[in-house]
Design an enzyme around this catalytic site. Structure first.
Site, PDB file in Angstrom:
ATOM      1  N   CYS A 308       0.413  -1.453   0.306  1.00  0.00           N
ATOM      2  CA  CYS A 308       0.422  -0.198   0.337  1.00  0.00           C
ATOM      3  C   CYS A 308       0.445   1.430  -0.473  1.00  0.00           C
ATOM      4  CB  CYS A 308      -1.145  -0.569   1.132  1.00  0.00           C
ATOM      5  SG  CYS A 308      -1.873   1.434   0.891  1.00  0.00           S
ATOM      6  N   TRP A 311       2.399   1.719  -3.323  1.00  0.00           N
ATOM      7  CA  TRP A 311       1.112   2.068  -4.226  1.00  0.00           C
ATOM      8  C   TRP A 311       1.407   4.118  -4.235  1.00  0.00           C
ATOM      9  CZ3 TRP A 311      -2.744   4.895  -4.207  1.00  0.00           C
ATOM     10  CH2 TRP A 311      -4.065   5.150  -5.137  1.00  0.00           C
ATOM     11  N   HIS A 312       1.380   4.242  -3.426  1.00  0.00           N
ATOM     12  CA  HIS A 312       1.857   5.652  -3.338  1.00  0.00           C
ATOM     13  C   HIS A 312       2.322   6.606  -3.730  1.00  0.00           C
ATOM     14  CE1 HIS A 312      -1.842   4.657  -0.213  1.00  0.00           C
ATOM     15  NE2 HIS A 312      -1.924   6.461  -0.153  1.00  0.00           N
ATOM     16  N   GLY A 313       3.389   6.036  -3.903  1.00  0.00           N
ATOM     17  CA  GLY A 313       4.867   5.927  -5.065  1.00  0.00           C
ATOM     18  C   GLY A 313       5.801   5.897  -5.142  1.00  0.00           C
ATOM     19  N   PHE A 466       1.228   9.210  -8.522  1.00  0.00           N
ATOM     20  CA  PHE A 466      -0.031   8.979  -8.430  1.00  0.00           C
ATOM     21  C   PHE A 466      -0.403   8.329  -9.692  1.00  0.00           C
ATOM     22  CE2 PHE A 466      -2.557   9.675  -4.742  1.00  0.00           C
ATOM     23  CZ  PHE A 466      -0.876   9.416  -3.845  1.00  0.00           C
TER      24      PHE A 466
END
Length: 466
Positions: A308, A311-313, A466
């Site tokens: 997670c 996923w954000h960067g 994103f």
């Protein structure tokens, strides 16, 4: 093109709504404008979006029936992840993991919103495989689902089953338009008035050198960022939900006042709910969830939140932020949660908010060095060194930050109109005078936001990673 700009508010959106209302081909109109919206900033990368749709449409046909369904599902998920990995993580892998020199021009461009449309593509394939969702009847149906511009760049992450029927047939009532406009204006106000004013303070604080960062300014800065990221993200989600409602689609709620949580576990039930449910349904539960003993549950939580964070960067700070939350969730499940439940309610709220804010420091920091000296300033009583509170926060910033503190709580949920949740029966049957009054309030808010935007006030876009 982003929602809080004059080009979107006064050119793209009115032109789209006019064509959508007048032309008989609603799906075609929505798809064409969605592709124009994406191509506005990404140019030829619209071809990548279209090829992604085509690939997933073909794989979806194979996944629905046949003897090799699982193999085609594995192929589809793998290719989608490879596309995301190449554009989002190639430079990070080479430079930060392998520590190999790579010229900046050789790092692939990150197409806007790729994390969102890849995750929607994966959920589509898995849901078709499981029988939870129908297969798209045509390439154009799937293209509209994946590329629909309201939720393309910042979510919410919509499941195909949620919109499949509406893509084929939808009716739009006057109340849908009314409710959609209200949600859009509320989201625009969140973004333009609350998030942008908080962003000025947060960026100023995080831009201070270590020698200039006092304890007071560090706390003011992280409080501002805590407000910024919520109202920015929740604002975009509400605008997307509002536009979708005007189009006849009912997108899921994405935020449920997460800063009122009493634990980190509760926080993740309220924050970016569409992403949390995505990781739960497509990663946590397939890994075994909490069905295979405590140790396996902790490992699953750790794995999910590590991914997670990534996923954000593509940065180590995001990875550490995800691990930070994963560890806390595991500790709460191991027994801390039961201990917290015995504490007074204010102590529970304070615990959750403090940990969230510590996490936001790592999330916002450019690197570990900045995160380290910022956290030290927060917790080591550093006196002011030349940058006063007055220079950091203007009166205007302070007023809107105080309003942000108020509206981060569910004060509007007690109203029948300017609320984030599902529609209530009494809201639909309200007296006509109330609809007129609410319309004037929404119009006034829209004009006020428009003046803010046209005056050239600070208007950052935080989803470029994103």
């Amino acid at each position: 093109m982003i929602f809080s700009t004059t080009s979107f508010l006064f050119v793209f959106l009115p032109l789209f709504l006019l064509c959508y209302a007048v032309l008989p081909w609603r799906n075609l109109t929505a798809l064409v404008f969605s592709l124009l919206f994406f191509a506005w900033g990404e140019g030829a990368y619209v071809l990548l979006l279209l090829m992604t749709v085509g690939f997933n449409y073909l794989i979806g046909q194979r996944v629905e029936e046949g003897r090799s369904r699982s193999r085609f599902l594995a192929l589809g998920v793998t290719v989608n992840l490879l596309v995301l990995g190449y554009y989002k993580y190639f430079g990070f892998l080479v430079a930060s993991v392998l520590e190999l020199p790579i010229p900046e021009q050789d790092i692939p461009h990150l197409p806007l919103g790729i994390s969102f449309f890849i995750f929607q593509s994966i959920s589509y394939l898995i849901d078709v495989y499981r029988g939870d969702s129908p297969r798209a009847k045509s390439y154009f149906d799937l293209a509209l689902y994946i590329a629909m511009f309201p939720q393309l760049i910042a979510g919410p992450i919509v499941r195909y089953a949620t919109v499949a029927q509406a893509i084929r047939h939808r009716s739009i009532s006057a109340y849908d338009v009314y409710r959609g406009v209200i949600l859009f204006v509320l989201g625009l106000s969140y973004k333009v008035l609350l998030a942008n004013n908080a962003a000025e303070v947060a960026d100023a604080a995080f831009g201070l050198a270590p020698a200039q960062l006092s304890t007071a300014n560090a706390w003011v800065g992280i409080l501002a960022y805590t407000l910024q990221i919520f109202f920015d993200f929740a604002g975009y989600s509400l605008m997307a939900i509002g536009i979708g409602r005007v189009m006849g689609f009912h997108f899921p709620k994405n935020f449920d006042f997460p800063y009122t949580s009493r634990s980190i576990t509760e926080f993740w039930r309220r924050w970016h709910m569409s992403l949390s449910s995505w990781f739960r349904d497509y990663l946590y539960i397939p890994l075994g969830g909490n069905r295979q003993g405590n140790l396996r549950t902790y490992v699953n939580l750790f794995t999910v939140f590590l991914l997670c964070g990534l996923w954000h960067g593509a940065a180590w700070t995001f990875v550490v932020w995800g691990v930070f939350h994963g560890v806390i969730l595991a500790v709460e499940r191991a027994g801390l949660g039961r201990m917290l439940s015995r504490l007074p309610s204010p102590a529970q709220h304070g615990y959750a908010l403090l940990l969230v804010m510590i996490g936001w420091v790592v999330f916002r920091a450019e690197n570990f060095a900045q995160a380290s000296y910022y956290l030290q300033a927060m917790f080591s009583s550093v006196p002011g060194k030349g940058i006063s509170f007055v220079r950091l926060v203007s009166t205007e910033n302070l007023i809107f930050m105080l309003l942000g503190l108020l509206f981060a709580m569910p004060v509007l949920e007690r109203t029948k109109t300017f609320r984030n949740g599902e529609d209530s029966a009494d809201a639909r049957s309200a007296h006509p005078a109330r609809f007129v009054l609410n319309g004037f309030v929404a119009l006034a808010l829209f004009l006020f936001c428009s003046m803010y935007i046209m005056s050239g006030t600070y208007n950052p876009f935080i989803y470029f990673r994103f």
